[in-house]
Design a protein around this motif. Structure first.
Motif, PDB file in Angstrom:
ATOM      1  N   TYR A  56       6.496  12.281  -2.971  1.00 45.91           N
ATOM      2  CA  TYR A  56       5.791  12.035  -4.193  1.00 45.91           C
ATOM      3  C   TYR A  56       6.014  10.481  -4.384  1.00 45.91           C
ATOM      4  O   TYR A  56       7.207  10.161  -4.111  1.00 45.91           O
ATOM      5  N   LYS A  57       5.097   9.778  -4.906  1.00 42.26           N
ATOM      6  CA  LYS A  57       5.168   8.181  -4.937  1.00 42.26           C
ATOM      7  C   LYS A  57       5.802   7.545  -6.079  1.00 42.26           C
ATOM      8  O   LYS A  57       5.951   6.531  -6.126  1.00 42.26           O
ATOM      9  N   TRP A  58       6.061   8.339  -7.075  1.00 40.98           N
ATOM     10  CA  TRP A  58       6.552   7.731  -8.605  1.00 40.98           C
ATOM     11  C   TRP A  58       7.676   6.890  -8.377  1.00 40.98           C
ATOM     12  O   TRP A  58       8.635   7.231  -7.835  1.00 40.98           O
ATOM     13  N   GLY A  59       7.479   5.600  -8.732  1.00 42.87           N
ATOM     14  CA  GLY A  59       8.558   4.654  -9.101  1.00 42.87           C
ATOM     15  C   GLY A  59       8.651   3.828  -7.612  1.00 42.87           C
ATOM     16  O   GLY A  59       9.556   3.061  -7.579  1.00 42.87           O
ATOM     17  N   ALA A  60       7.825   4.129  -6.467  1.00 40.07           N
ATOM     18  CA  ALA A  60       7.974   3.386  -5.220  1.00 40.07           C
ATOM     19  C   ALA A  60       7.694   1.840  -5.519  1.00 40.07           C
ATOM     20  O   ALA A  60       8.730   1.217  -5.059  1.00 40.07           O
TER      21      ALA A  60
ATOM     22  N   ALA B 163      10.534   0.268  -7.421  1.00 36.83           N
ATOM     23  CA  ALA B 163      11.680  -0.053  -6.495  1.00 36.83           C
ATOM     24  C   ALA B 163      11.660  -1.155  -5.603  1.00 36.83           C
ATOM     25  O   ALA B 163      12.646  -1.588  -5.616  1.00 36.83           O
ATOM     26  N   ILE B 164      10.556  -1.162  -5.111  1.00 40.69           N
ATOM     27  CA  ILE B 164      10.195  -2.279  -4.026  1.00 40.69           C
ATOM     28  C   ILE B 164      10.431  -3.630  -4.778  1.00 40.69           C
ATOM     29  O   ILE B 164      11.286  -4.297  -4.226  1.00 40.69           O
ATOM     30  N   CYS B 165       9.995  -3.766  -5.768  1.00 46.69           N
ATOM     31  CA  CYS B 165       9.904  -5.212  -6.717  1.00 46.69           C
ATOM     32  C   CYS B 165      11.391  -5.204  -6.933  1.00 46.69           C
ATOM     33  O   CYS B 165      11.867  -6.370  -6.886  1.00 46.69           O
ATOM     34  N   ALA B 166      11.961  -4.389  -7.493  1.00 46.41           N
ATOM     35  CA  ALA B 166      13.547  -4.439  -8.085  1.00 46.41           C
ATOM     36  C   ALA B 166      14.481  -4.783  -6.615  1.00 46.41           C
ATOM     37  O   ALA B 166      15.380  -5.798  -6.798  1.00 46.41           O
ATOM     38  N   GLY B 167      14.349  -4.200  -5.862  1.00 43.62           N
ATOM     39  CA  GLY B 167      15.190  -4.459  -4.614  1.00 43.62           C
ATOM     40  C   GLY B 167      14.955  -5.661  -4.046  1.00 43.62           C
ATOM     41  O   GLY B 167      15.887  -6.602  -3.763  1.00 43.62           O
TER      42      GLY B 167
ATOM     43  N   PHE C  79      11.744  -2.648   0.397  1.00 47.14           N
ATOM     44  CA  PHE C  79      11.217  -1.690   1.650  1.00 47.14           C
ATOM     45  C   PHE C  79      12.343  -0.591   1.598  1.00 47.14           C
ATOM     46  O   PHE C  79      11.835   0.612   1.309  1.00 47.14           O
ATOM     47  N   ALA C  80      13.602  -0.804   1.527  1.00 46.71           N
ATOM     48  CA  ALA C  80      14.661   0.372   1.512  1.00 46.71           C
ATOM     49  C   ALA C  80      14.610   0.851   0.228  1.00 46.71           C
ATOM     50  O   ALA C  80      14.755   2.105   0.101  1.00 46.71           O
ATOM     51  N   ASN C  81      14.651   0.193  -0.998  1.00 45.79           N
ATOM     52  CA  ASN C  81      14.583   0.784  -2.108  1.00 45.79           C
ATOM     53  C   ASN C  81      13.451   1.743  -2.260  1.00 45.79           C
ATOM     54  O   ASN C  81      13.521   2.611  -3.020  1.00 45.79           O
ATOM     55  N   GLY C  82      12.465   1.366  -1.993  1.00 44.99           N
ATOM     56  CA  GLY C  82      11.103   1.863  -2.299  1.00 44.99           C
ATOM     57  C   GLY C  82      11.049   3.349  -1.480  1.00 44.99           C
ATOM     58  O   GLY C  82      10.808   4.277  -2.137  1.00 44.99           O
ATOM     59  N   TYR C  83      11.524   2.993  -0.059  1.00 45.33           N
ATOM     60  CA  TYR C  83      11.575   4.376   0.665  1.00 45.33           C
ATOM     61  C   TYR C  83      12.742   5.306   0.153  1.00 45.33           C
ATOM     62  O   TYR C  83      12.320   6.474   0.053  1.00 45.33           O
TER      63      TYR C  83
ATOM     64  N   LYS D 118       0.819  -1.195   0.062  1.00 47.60           N
ATOM     65  CA  LYS D 118       0.061  -0.114  -0.015  1.00 47.60           C
ATOM     66  C   LYS D 118       0.860   1.392  -0.071  1.00 47.60           C
ATOM     67  O   LYS D 118       1.596   1.544   0.956  1.00 47.60           O
ATOM     68  N   ASN D 119       0.843   1.814  -1.022  1.00 46.93           N
ATOM     69  CA  ASN D 119       1.728   2.906  -1.381  1.00 46.93           C
ATOM     70  C   ASN D 119       3.252   2.492  -1.174  1.00 46.93           C
ATOM     71  O   ASN D 119       3.523   1.465  -1.491  1.00 46.93           O
ATOM     72  N   ASP D 120       3.900   3.301  -0.274  1.00 47.75           N
ATOM     73  CA  ASP D 120       5.341   2.724  -0.153  1.00 47.75           C
ATOM     74  C   ASP D 120       5.711   2.778   1.506  1.00 47.75           C
ATOM     75  O   ASP D 120       6.669   2.283   1.799  1.00 47.75           O
ATOM     76  N   ASP D 121       4.479   2.683   2.121  1.00 47.72           N
ATOM     77  CA  ASP D 121       4.623   2.477   3.651  1.00 47.72           C
ATOM     78  C   ASP D 121       4.062   1.295   4.036  1.00 47.72           C
ATOM     79  O   ASP D 121       4.574   1.072   5.384  1.00 47.72           O
TER      80      ASP D 121
END
Length: 247
Positions: free
Chosen positions: A179-183, A186-190, A209-213, A152-155
């Motif tokens: 701004y949440k663009w790319g979060a 980034a989560i999936c990639a990390g 989680f770290a990459n998304g944050y 849910k979002n990046d949080d």
């Protein structure tokens, strides 16, 4: 041309008269998305016949990652390929409209990564809390996937596996104005990077989680300082305070 310095693009097809898939968001000064524009027609060309032409390459893959931009029948063929050759497969959702491409059965999918709004639309249930996300993930498991992540979002990130393992992360810090663009990407990639490196599922979730944050700290889709070394440092720093995030 820009990407070939970082990845092997020799198997990328160029189709005459077709354009690379494009999505653009129009955002106001507060970071709210006003509307989006997309050109996704080229994905209709990614048919089972197209996938079959690349079977030799795919069978050598250490990991298969696909999203729901692909047609349903193509994804179903990819799942069959994974089951025959036992290659780890991650399936990532894209948007609520693209949920029509969700395969009827997820048997053979090692990990499904899905956002809360897509889950609400597809499963017809509300995902307002971590408890809701966990119950939704359990319902997703009934479709055959071995494990599921609902974000849910990046949080908020909830992981549930068919062996009963459950891990829940929630960012305790105020993130409403970022701004949440790319979060999600980034989560999936990390996460996938960490799994490829042989890290445990909890370490991999922390990597995602770290990459998304840290991606949301940048206005760029891909943060300019991202590297293997930087990501490892980010994971290390976030791991020190992991207890703040586990719920």
């Amino acid at each position: 041309a820009a990407s070939e310095h970082f990845m092997d693009v020799s198997a990328v097809d160029t189709l005459e008269g077709e354009a690379t898939g494009t999505f653009m968001e129009v955002v106001n000064p507060n970071g709210d998305i006003l509307f989006g524009l997309s050109d996704m027609e080229i994905y209709h060309c990614m048919t089972p016949e197209w996938l079959t032409k690349h079977l030799t390459l795919l069978k050598r893959a250490k990991y298969l990652v696909a999203d729901l931009n692909l047609p349903k029948e193509t994804l179903e063929l990819l799942i069959a390929l994974k089951m025959k050759h036992q290659i780890p497969l991650v399936l990532i959702t894209v948007s609520v409209p693209k949920m029509v491409n969700m395969p009827a059965s997820l048997d053979g999918v090692d990990l499904l990564i899905v956002k809360h709004d897509e889950t609400e639309a597809f499963l017809n249930l509300a995902v307002k809390s971590e408890e809701d996300a966990e119950q939704a993930a359990i319902k997703w498991l009934s479709y055959g996937a071995h494990s599921v992540i609902v974000t849910k979002n990046d949080d908020t990130l909830v992981y549930v596996a068919d062996n009963g393992e459950t891990i829940r992360y929630k960012n305790p810090h105020d993130i409403t104005n970022r701004y949440k663009w790319g979060a999600n990407e980034a989560i999936c990639a990390g996460l996938i990077y960490a799994r490829q490196q042989g890290k445990s599922i909890s370490q991999s979730l922390m990597a995602g989680f770290a990459n998304g944050y840290y991606t949301t700290q940048s206005l760029s889709l891909v943060r300019s300082n991202l590297s293997t070394l930087q990501l490892e440092k980010d994971i290390e720093e976030l791991a020190k305070v992991e207890k703040e995030y586990r719920v």
